[in-house]
Design an enzyme around this catalytic site. Structure first.
Site, PDB file in Angstrom:
ATOM      1  N   GLU A  21       0.791  -1.232   0.000  1.00  0.00           N
ATOM      2  CA  GLU A  21       0.000   0.000   0.000  1.00  0.00           C
ATOM      3  C   GLU A  21       0.825   1.284   0.000  1.00  0.00           C
ATOM      4  OE1 GLU A  21      -3.052  -0.103   3.012  1.00  0.00           O
ATOM      5  OE2 GLU A  21      -4.087  -1.772   2.045  1.00  0.00           O
ATOM      6  N   GLU A  34      -5.948  -8.403   0.609  1.00  0.00           N
ATOM      7  CA  GLU A  34      -6.616  -7.904   1.810  1.00  0.00           C
ATOM      8  C   GLU A  34      -8.076  -7.623   1.478  1.00  0.00           C
ATOM      9  OE1 GLU A  34      -4.878  -4.664   3.971  1.00  0.00           O
ATOM     10  OE2 GLU A  34      -2.820  -5.401   3.743  1.00  0.00           O
TER      11      GLU A  34
END
Length: 415
Positions: free
Chosen positions: A232, A333
């Site tokens: 991320e 995720e």
């Protein structure tokens, strides 16, 4: 040619690193055979379920990088209460006391029983978020404060996973100087993302090369097949793609070349996909071998959809992935959490019995969508959020929301 699990585990002279379906690591698990089809002369061929050899896993969040929001009891018991990140807690406790507190945490938060339960719940993969400070000589000791000794506990964990034929994805979750501001998942609650400069990239390469070396030379890592170069990253840093991603790939392959690792045993190198919004790795990786992509799918933060039960189900049922040539892809995720301001409303409160059927169907719809690609890894295995199981796969199964057999997803999704 596919190797059986027994044949795979018999290899002791080299540690294989690969996508699991390329070695048939998972094999024929319970309920993986859908039917036997007649093939004449008394013979039959097996037809497998749609989930056969798909990655079905959980993140071990807050093991090696603790996020206080999801493990508040653990955080407080360690003496870290009132701090926002591991960096801050280490300043508070001091190096020696901090090392002791974190080592106690690493030795108790996830145990062998968790790995047994993960297998019993029909899962075959763990994603392990770690920080660059796991390789201790990457840390600037005069200005950075992180716990020491984590690598021995990582060795132990991946060995437990290997003993159970569980595939392992190692994820550089916390990068030098932080790749996102104000995020405890980076290990430091930094006011700005300081990662995106060449000297910080150099420290990340050092981490990636050290972990590559360890994976290929330590038999505990024999089912560790994927290394994610960065979790991320902040958007709007063009040289993330042109410089960091391109060089990270080259550095990992350089290390493997020095170790004389054959191409079929190379690590699968994983990048955040184009959909994350920080660039398309394919622009520099092209068709290079042994690459995978990571998509994080949290509808709770999707501003393009209506935040209703019907919309969540419809969106998940119709989800597709792999834009921009980003395949094979894993949804690394996702959760069952809904928009923040709706979490405890009557329509979504997890303690309301009538809402449970929705969450079961939504879990199934997401699984069905993500298995259109290589598979999925839920965030997370365990949390300390009381009766809210929407972030905890373990609690969701125990609450009867998620079935122990993920093969039920296709039927339960009703897409």
């Amino acid at each position: 040619m596919k190797l059986s699990v027994l044949s795979l585990l018999a290899i002791t002279t080299a540690v294989s690193a690969w996508l699991p379906h390329e070695r048939n690591l998972f094999g024929e698990q319970p309920n993986s055979v859908a039917s036997y089809l007649p093939a004449g002369r008394g013979r039959a061929v097996k037809r497998f379920t749609s989930g056969y050899n798909k990655i079905r896993g959980v993140n071990l969040g807050s093991l090696f990088i603790i996020e206080p929001w999801m493990a508040s009891q653990e955080w407080d018991s360690m003496g870290c209460g009132g701090t926002k990140s591991e960096f801050d807690c280490m300043i508070k406790l001091g190096q020696d006391a901090g090392d002791a507190a974190f080592q106690k945490h690493w030795g108790s938060y996830i145990g062998e029983q968790d790995l047994d339960t993960i297998k019993a719940y029909g899962l075959n993969t763990i994603r392990v978020p770690v920080g660059y400070w796991m390789v201790e000589d990457t840390v600037w000791r005069d200005s950075e404060h992180f716990p020491k000794g984590g690598l021995a506990y990582l060795d132990q964990l991946v060995g437990w996973a290997a003993d159970r034929n569980i595939y392992v994805i190692l994820d550089l979750h916390g990068a030098p100087a932080a790749q996102e501001p104000n995020q405890p998942f980076t290990g430091q609650y930094a006011p700005t993302a300081g990662f995106f400069v060449s000297w910080q990239y150099d420290r990340a390469y050092k981490f990636l090369q050290a972990m590559t070396q360890r994976i290929h030379t330590n038999s505990a890592y024999r089912t560790t097949g994927m290394l994610e170069v960065l979790n991320e990253p902040e958007r709007n840093h063009p040289d993330l793609i042109t410089s960091y991603y391109a060089t990270a790939y080259a550095k990992i392959r350089e290390t493997e070349s020095q170790l004389n690792v054959a191409q079929g045993q190379q690590l699968t190198i994983q990048f955040m996909d184009k959909g994350w919004g920080a660039g398309n790795p394919v622009d520099v990786i092209g068709s290079k071998p042994s690459v995978a992509y990571d998509d994080h799918r949290y509808l709770k933060w999707d501003t393009s959809i209506e935040h209703t039960k019907a919309s969540y189900i419809k969106t998940s049922c119709s989800d597709t992935f792999g834009d921009g040539g980003n395949t094979p892809l894993i949804v690394g995720e996702w959760s069952l959490s809904v928009k923040d301001d709706l979490e405890r409303t009557p329509d979504f409160d997890p303690s309301v019995q009538s809402n449970k059927a929705f969450y079961t169907q939504w879990w199934a719809a997401q699984v069905s969508a993500y298995e259109k690609q290589l598979g999925w890894v839920f965030w997370s295995w365990k949390t300390q959020l009381g009766d809210d199981w929407r972030w905890s796969y373990k609690q969701a199964v125990e609450a009867g929301i998620v079935p122990k057999d993920p093969n039920q997803a296709a039927q339960l999704a009703k897409c």
